[in-house]
Write an enzyme that holds these catalytic residues in place. Structure first.
Site, mmCIF file in Angstrom:
data_model
loop_
_atom_site.group_PDB
_atom_site.id
_atom_site.type_symbol
_atom_site.label_atom_id
_atom_site.label_comp_id
_atom_site.label_asym_id
_atom_site.label_seq_id
_atom_site.Cartn_x
_atom_site.Cartn_y
_atom_site.Cartn_z
ATOM 1 N N ARG A 4 0.825 -1.193 0.000
ATOM 2 C CA ARG A 4 0.000 0.000 0.000
ATOM 3 C C ARG A 4 0.865 1.251 0.000
ATOM 4 O O ARG A 4 1.863 1.332 0.721
ATOM 5 C CB ARG A 4 -0.928 0.032 1.235
ATOM 6 C CG ARG A 4 -2.180 -0.819 1.086
ATOM 7 C CD ARG A 4 -3.110 -0.236 0.046
ATOM 8 N NE ARG A 4 -4.333 -0.991 -0.139
ATOM 9 C CZ ARG A 4 -4.539 -1.875 -1.105
ATOM 10 N NH1 ARG A 4 -3.555 -2.165 -1.947
ATOM 11 N NH2 ARG A 4 -5.699 -2.480 -1.247
ATOM 12 N N HIS A 35 0.826 0.364 -9.720
ATOM 13 C CA HIS A 35 -0.097 -0.427 -8.893
ATOM 14 C C HIS A 35 -0.580 -1.643 -9.697
ATOM 15 O O HIS A 35 -1.766 -1.960 -9.731
ATOM 16 C CB HIS A 35 -1.297 0.428 -8.456
ATOM 17 C CG HIS A 35 -1.924 -0.046 -7.183
ATOM 18 N ND1 HIS A 35 -2.377 0.816 -6.213
ATOM 19 C CD2 HIS A 35 -2.168 -1.285 -6.702
ATOM 20 C CE1 HIS A 35 -2.888 0.140 -5.204
ATOM 21 N NE2 HIS A 35 -2.759 -1.151 -5.480
ATOM 22 N N GLU A 44 -1.541 8.356 -6.914
ATOM 23 C CA GLU A 44 -1.009 7.719 -8.119
ATOM 24 C C GLU A 44 -1.511 8.434 -9.369
ATOM 25 O O GLU A 44 -2.729 8.520 -9.552
ATOM 26 C CB GLU A 44 -1.406 6.234 -8.124
ATOM 27 C CG GLU A 44 -0.781 5.494 -6.948
ATOM 28 C CD GLU A 44 -1.243 4.053 -6.783
ATOM 29 O OE1 GLU A 44 -2.160 3.628 -7.517
ATOM 30 O OE2 GLU A 44 -0.695 3.357 -5.920
#
Length: 313
Positions: free
Chosen positions: A237, A284, A266
Site C-alpha cells: 500500500r 499499482h 497515483e
C-alpha cells in the site's frame, strides 16, 4: 426487483466473461464504471446512490460516500486491501464487506520478486543504456544467499518466502501475530524489534495493510538504518513509506535502490521520484495478470451473490 450492482474495477471481466455470468445467472442488474478510471468521491456519491451492492477496487468508500448509499447491502472487494473502505461506518449501517481472499497473492508475490531482481541488477538502467548502444558493463548486487526481511508475513509474504527459497536466501520476518509453526517449518527467523529488519536485511519487502499504525512505517530513521547495498520493495500500500524520505535517501545513495508499485497518490506527487535511476516504479500493477484478474472477478462476483442469497433467506 433485481439487485442493482455497481462494478468499478476497469479490469473486471476483461479476459473472462465468467464474473459477469455469475452475476447474470443471479439476475443482477450490472452498472459498469462509466468513467474509465478510478472514481473520485463525487463520482462515487453519484453512482452509488441507488445500488444494492458494489464490486470495488481502490475507489473511495469512506463515510462521506457511504452516507449516500441508501440501498447498499454488500461491498465486495476486488482484492484484499480494505483501507479505502470505512469499515466502522459500514458495520454501523449493516453493510456486509467481503474480500477476494487469495485471488491475487501469487501475482503480487511474483511481482515482488521481479522488483527485487530489477532493482538489484539494475535491469531498467542496463536496458536503457543498451538501447543507446552503450555496452559498458554495469556492476550490480547479488540476490543469491542474501538476507530477505519481510515486514508482514501473511499470505502474500509467505508466497514471497517460497520464491525466495529458490535463491537460498536467509529469511527474517516481523509480524504482530507470528505464525511460529510456519516459521519453524520454513526456516524463518522472527525478530522482536522492527529495527532488526532494517539493520540486517539486504532486501526488505512490505506486506502490510495501511492504517494509523502502519502509515509511514518506513521513514528517514528506518532508511538510515539500512545497508548502503540494501533494496526496499513495496507492493502493498502507498502510505507505508514516507515518500519524501525515500526520495532523499535515494538521491543521497543511502540505500542501493527501491522497487515501488504503490504510492500515496497515483501517479506520485513527488515528481523527483520519477527522475531517479535507482528506483523501479510500477503503476499499482502487481496484481494485474490474466490469471489474477480472472480470479478476482470470479471470487468477488461469487462473494457478492452468496451474501445476497443469505440476505434473501
Amino acid at each position: 426487483m433485481p439487485y442493482k450492482v455497481l462494478v468499478t474495477p476497469r479490469s473486471f471481466g476483461r479476459h473472462s466473461n465468467e464474473p459477469y455470468e455469475i452475476l447474470n445467472q443471479f439476475g443482477v442488474e450490472v452498472k459498469v464504471n462509466p468513467y474509465g478510471k478510478i472514481l473520485t468521491e463525487e463520482q462515487m456519491i453519484e453512482e452509488i446512490k441507488d445500488v444494492d451492492g458494489i464490486i470495488v477496487g481502490v475507489d473511495p468508500l469512506n463515510k462521506k460516500v457511504l452516507q449516500h448509499a441508501e440501498n447498499l447491502k454488500v461491498i465486495s472487494k476486488y482484492g484484499v486491501g480494505i483501507d479505502n473502505i470505512d469499515m466502522e461506518y459500514a458495520k454501523e449501517k449493516n453493510i456486509e464487506v467481503v474480500r477476494a481472499m487469495n485471488a491475487n497473492a501469487d501475482a503480487v508475490a511474483d511481482y515482488t520478486l521481479a522488483l527485487m531482481m530489477a532493482v538489484a541488477r539494475n535491469v531498467v538502467q542496463i536496458d536503457k543504456e543498451c538501447r543507446e548502444l552503450n555496452w559498458q558493463k554495469i556492476t550490480t548486487v547479488d540476490v543469491h544467499k542474501k538476507t530477505l526481511g519481510l515486514i508482514g508475513l501473511g499470505n502474500i509474504g509467505k508466497k514471497v518466502v517460497q520464491r525466495a527459497k529458490g535463491f537460498e536466501m536467509d529469511i527474517l520476518a516481523y509480524d504482530l501475530v507470528p505464525d511460529e509453526e510456519y516459521a519453524e517449518k520454513s526456516g524463518i527467523q522472527y525478530v522482536n524489534k522492527l529495527e532488526e529488519i532494517f539493520e540486517k536485511a539486504d532486501f526488505i519487502t512490505l506486506h502490510l495493510p495501511l492504517n494509523e499504525h502502519t502509515e509511514h512505517i518506513v521513514g528517514r530513521e528506518q532508511l538510515e538504518r539500512m545497508k548502503s547495498t540494501a533494496v526496499l520493495v513495496n507492493t502493498a500500500r502507498g502510505g507505508l513509506i514516507d515518500e519524501q524520505a525515500l526520495s532523499d535517501a535515494l538521491q543521497e545513495r543511502l540505500i542501493w535502490g527501491a522497487g515501488i508499485d504503490v504510492f500515496e497518490s497515483e501517479p506520485p506527487q513527488n515528481k523527483e521520484l520519477l527522475e531517479l535511476d535507482n528506483i523501479v516504479i510500477g503503476s499499482h500493477c502487481a496484481a494485474s495478470t490474466v490469471q489474477a484478474i480472472d480470479n478476482m472477478g470470479i471470487i468477488s462476483s461469487q462473494n457478492l451473490v452468496d451474501l445476497f442469497k443469505q440476505s434473501d433467506k
